[in-house]
Scaffold this motif. Structure first.
Motif, PDB file in Angstrom:
ATOM      1  N   PHE A  86     100.483  -5.296  31.508  1.00 17.64           N
ATOM      2  CA  PHE A  86      99.484  -6.075  32.392  1.00 17.64           C
ATOM      3  C   PHE A  86      99.981  -5.479  33.702  1.00 17.64           C
ATOM      4  CE2 PHE A  86     100.119  -9.699  35.325  1.00 17.64           C
ATOM      5  CZ  PHE A  86      98.922  -9.795  35.471  1.00 17.64           C
ATOM      6  N   PHE A  87     101.561  -5.330  34.227  1.00 18.08           N
ATOM      7  CA  PHE A  87     101.728  -5.001  35.491  1.00 18.08           C
ATOM      8  C   PHE A  87     101.346  -3.596  35.649  1.00 18.08           C
ATOM      9  CE2 PHE A  87     105.116  -7.106  38.360  1.00 18.08           C
ATOM     10  CZ  PHE A  87     104.329  -8.412  38.216  1.00 18.08           C
ATOM     11  N   ASP A  88     101.564  -2.776  34.755  1.00 13.30           N
ATOM     12  CA  ASP A  88     101.092  -1.089  34.997  1.00 13.30           C
ATOM     13  C   ASP A  88      99.544  -0.915  35.552  1.00 13.30           C
ATOM     14  OD1 ASP A  88     103.499  -0.264  34.304  1.00 13.30           O
ATOM     15  OD2 ASP A  88     103.049   0.461  32.491  1.00 13.30           O
ATOM     16  N   ARG A  89      98.809  -1.813  34.819  1.00 14.35           N
ATOM     17  CA  ARG A  89      97.296  -1.962  35.110  1.00 14.35           C
ATOM     18  C   ARG A  89      97.242  -2.410  36.565  1.00 14.35           C
ATOM     19  NH1 ARG A  89      95.177  -4.965  30.380  1.00 14.35           N
ATOM     20  NH2 ARG A  89      95.580  -6.819  31.510  1.00 14.35           N
ATOM     21  N   GLU A  90      97.855  -3.366  36.932  1.00 14.58           N
ATOM     22  CA  GLU A  90      97.789  -3.815  38.301  1.00 14.58           C
ATOM     23  C   GLU A  90      98.157  -2.846  39.081  1.00 14.58           C
ATOM     24  OE1 GLU A  90      97.398  -7.341  39.623  1.00 14.58           O
ATOM     25  OE2 GLU A  90      96.396  -7.292  37.790  1.00 14.58           O
TER      26      GLU A  90
ATOM     27  N   PHE B  91      94.985  -5.076  48.413  1.00 17.56           N
ATOM     28  CA  PHE B  91      95.812  -6.425  48.310  1.00 17.56           C
ATOM     29  C   PHE B  91      95.154  -7.362  47.156  1.00 17.56           C
ATOM     30  CE2 PHE B  91      98.575 -10.024  49.203  1.00 17.56           C
ATOM     31  CZ  PHE B  91      99.937  -9.577  48.976  1.00 17.56           C
ATOM     32  N   ASN B  92      93.953  -7.581  47.780  1.00 16.37           N
ATOM     33  CA  ASN B  92      93.078  -8.574  47.198  1.00 16.37           C
ATOM     34  C   ASN B  92      92.635  -8.059  45.490  1.00 16.37           C
ATOM     35  OD1 ASN B  92      93.339 -10.374  49.208  1.00 16.37           O
ATOM     36  ND2 ASN B  92      91.362  -9.467  50.037  1.00 16.37           N
ATOM     37  N   LYS B  93      92.784  -6.930  45.405  1.00 16.04           N
ATOM     38  CA  LYS B  93      92.572  -6.457  43.746  1.00 16.04           C
ATOM     39  C   LYS B  93      93.624  -6.877  42.965  1.00 16.04           C
ATOM     40  CE  LYS B  93      91.235  -1.607  44.593  1.00 16.04           C
ATOM     41  NZ  LYS B  93      91.683  -0.227  44.978  1.00 16.04           N
ATOM     42  N   LEU B  94      94.890  -7.366  43.503  1.00 17.07           N
ATOM     43  CA  LEU B  94      95.883  -7.633  42.721  1.00 17.07           C
ATOM     44  C   LEU B  94      95.918  -9.101  42.166  1.00 17.07           C
ATOM     45  CD1 LEU B  94      98.670  -6.024  45.176  1.00 17.07           C
ATOM     46  CD2 LEU B  94      98.077  -5.355  42.785  1.00 17.07           C
ATOM     47  N   SER B  95      96.334  -9.256  41.087  1.00 19.57           N
ATOM     48  CA  SER B  95      96.468 -10.617  40.497  1.00 19.57           C
ATOM     49  C   SER B  95      97.441 -11.617  41.132  1.00 19.57           C
ATOM     50  CB  SER B  95      96.948 -10.756  39.105  1.00 19.57           C
ATOM     51  OG  SER B  95      98.178 -10.113  39.104  1.00 19.57           O
ATOM     52  N   ALA B  96      97.233 -12.930  41.212  1.00 20.08           N
ATOM     53  CA  ALA B  96      98.163 -13.649  41.945  1.00 20.08           C
ATOM     54  C   ALA B  96      99.781 -13.226  41.656  1.00 20.08           C
ATOM     55  CB  ALA B  96      97.768 -15.101  41.479  1.00 20.08           C
ATOM     56  N   GLN B 100     102.507 -12.334  43.909  1.00 19.71           N
ATOM     57  CA  GLN B 100     103.716 -12.930  44.119  1.00 19.71           C
ATOM     58  C   GLN B 100     105.096 -12.262  43.914  1.00 19.71           C
ATOM     59  OE1 GLN B 100     104.013 -16.463  41.191  1.00 19.71           O
ATOM     60  NE2 GLN B 100     106.283 -16.490  41.554  1.00 19.71           N
ATOM     61  N   MET B 101     104.955 -11.367  42.904  1.00 24.76           N
ATOM     62  CA  MET B 101     106.043 -10.239  42.723  1.00 24.76           C
ATOM     63  C   MET B 101     106.411  -9.441  44.124  1.00 24.76           C
ATOM     64  SD  MET B 101     107.126  -6.960  42.336  1.00 24.76           S
ATOM     65  CE  MET B 101     105.756  -5.892  41.597  1.00 24.76           C
ATOM     66  N   LEU B 102     105.286  -9.420  44.954  1.00 24.34           N
ATOM     67  CA  LEU B 102     105.585  -8.406  46.329  1.00 24.34           C
ATOM     68  C   LEU B 102     106.237  -9.347  47.117  1.00 24.34           C
ATOM     69  CD1 LEU B 102     102.166  -6.490  46.469  1.00 24.34           C
ATOM     70  CD2 LEU B 102     104.601  -5.642  45.340  1.00 24.34           C
ATOM     71  N   LYS B 103     105.852 -10.705  47.211  1.00 25.36           N
ATOM     72  CA  LYS B 103     106.264 -11.744  48.218  1.00 25.36           C
ATOM     73  C   LYS B 103     107.778 -12.071  47.919  1.00 25.36           C
ATOM     74  CE  LYS B 103     101.730 -13.722  49.142  1.00 25.36           C
ATOM     75  NZ  LYS B 103     100.882 -14.802  48.933  1.00 25.36           N
ATOM     76  N   ALA B 104     107.792 -11.900  46.443  1.00 26.16           N
ATOM     77  CA  ALA B 104     109.499 -12.197  46.081  1.00 26.16           C
ATOM     78  C   ALA B 104     110.552 -10.947  46.768  1.00 26.16           C
ATOM     79  CB  ALA B 104     109.770 -12.178  44.589  1.00 26.16           C
ATOM     80  N   VAL B 105     109.745  -9.733  46.683  1.00 27.18           N
ATOM     81  CA  VAL B 105     110.603  -8.468  47.298  1.00 27.18           C
ATOM     82  C   VAL B 105     110.707  -8.864  48.670  1.00 27.18           C
ATOM     83  CG1 VAL B 105     110.344  -5.718  47.466  1.00 27.18           C
ATOM     84  CG2 VAL B 105     109.826  -7.024  45.323  1.00 27.18           C
ATOM     85  N   ALA B 106     109.621  -9.274  49.307  1.00 23.56           N
ATOM     86  CA  ALA B 106     109.513  -9.132  50.694  1.00 23.56           C
ATOM     87  C   ALA B 106     110.786 -10.272  51.193  1.00 23.56           C
ATOM     88  CB  ALA B 106     108.278  -9.738  51.337  1.00 23.56           C
ATOM     89  N   PHE B 107     110.646 -11.471  50.405  1.00 20.88           N
ATOM     90  CA  PHE B 107     111.800 -12.614  50.699  1.00 20.88           C
ATOM     91  C   PHE B 107     113.197 -12.014  50.458  1.00 20.88           C
ATOM     92  CE2 PHE B 107     113.890 -16.163  49.189  1.00 20.88           C
ATOM     93  CZ  PHE B 107     113.765 -17.109  50.059  1.00 20.88           C
ATOM     94  N   ARG B 108     113.350 -11.304  49.468  1.00 25.54           N
ATOM     95  CA  ARG B 108     114.636 -10.628  49.212  1.00 25.54           C
ATOM     96  C   ARG B 108     115.111  -9.878  50.323  1.00 25.54           C
ATOM     97  NH1 ARG B 108     115.285  -9.103  43.311  1.00 25.54           N
ATOM     98  NH2 ARG B 108     114.928 -11.351  43.043  1.00 25.54           N
TER      99      ARG B 108
END
Lengths: 125, 125
Positions: A86-90, B91-96, B100-108
């Protein structure tokens, strides 16, 4: 919320992944705590202690470099492994530019973490 | 390599964006140097000095929070502003989940940078 491929249980003190090792699974902490640490000049420095809901291991996924720290279970811990297919596809949907931007963020996080660790070591030492 | 919407030139000491301000343009440094700094308890601490090819400003874009540091031109500096329409589409192509994973990286990264700044301040102070 994440698509979880499987769950794994770790006992207190068990290593989930080790600094320098290869592997790019991404985890989400489900139960318990996970300590993220690194050995700097023989001293263990704790970078952070994760709580349920926190994601970890995403750095190696993004920039395809070895693990930059060690993740250890604190107490009995359950982690979900996020579905890679799933993540790779994203990730593959993204343009090379956007992927590069993400790698830049991961690189900056690695550099900032190293600097912080150096300072913590100096402070201790 | 990035789709650049426009280029801007800054003179030595000019502020490109300021800590705490809103705005989520992403920049790529084309010519010159950019200093990323933050005032901690009245002391300026330099987080890093960027070189041509480096991307900056992406944190506010990812997590939609105010600028976490000040970017200042060192010498005459040319920056490219990355095309927002293009980036938004990506960015909008990406699933929620992925977002969220990207936001977690930015937050870290924000948290790690703050910790590093605290340590630098202690060291100086």
């Amino acid at each position: 919320m994440f698509q979880i491929a499987s769950y794994e249980t770790f006992q207190d003190g068990q290593v989930i992944f080790e600094d320098g090792s290869s592997g790019d699974w991404i985890y989400v902490l489900d139960e318990g705590e996970v300590e993220i640490s690194k050995i700097v000049d023989g001293q263990k420095i704790v970078i952070e202690v994760l709580k349920p809901g926190d994601i970890f291991g995403e750095m190696a996924y993004i920039d395809k470099t070895p693990r930059s720290a060690t993740a250890t279970a604190k107490g009995k811990t359950v982690v979900g492994i996020i579905d890679r297919v799933f993540f790779d596809r994203e990730f593959n949907k993204l343009s090379a530019d956007f992927q590069q931007m993400l790698k830049a963020v991961a690189f900056r996080l690695r550099r900032t973490t190293e600097k912080s660790l150096e300072l913590q070591k100096e402070k201790k030492g």
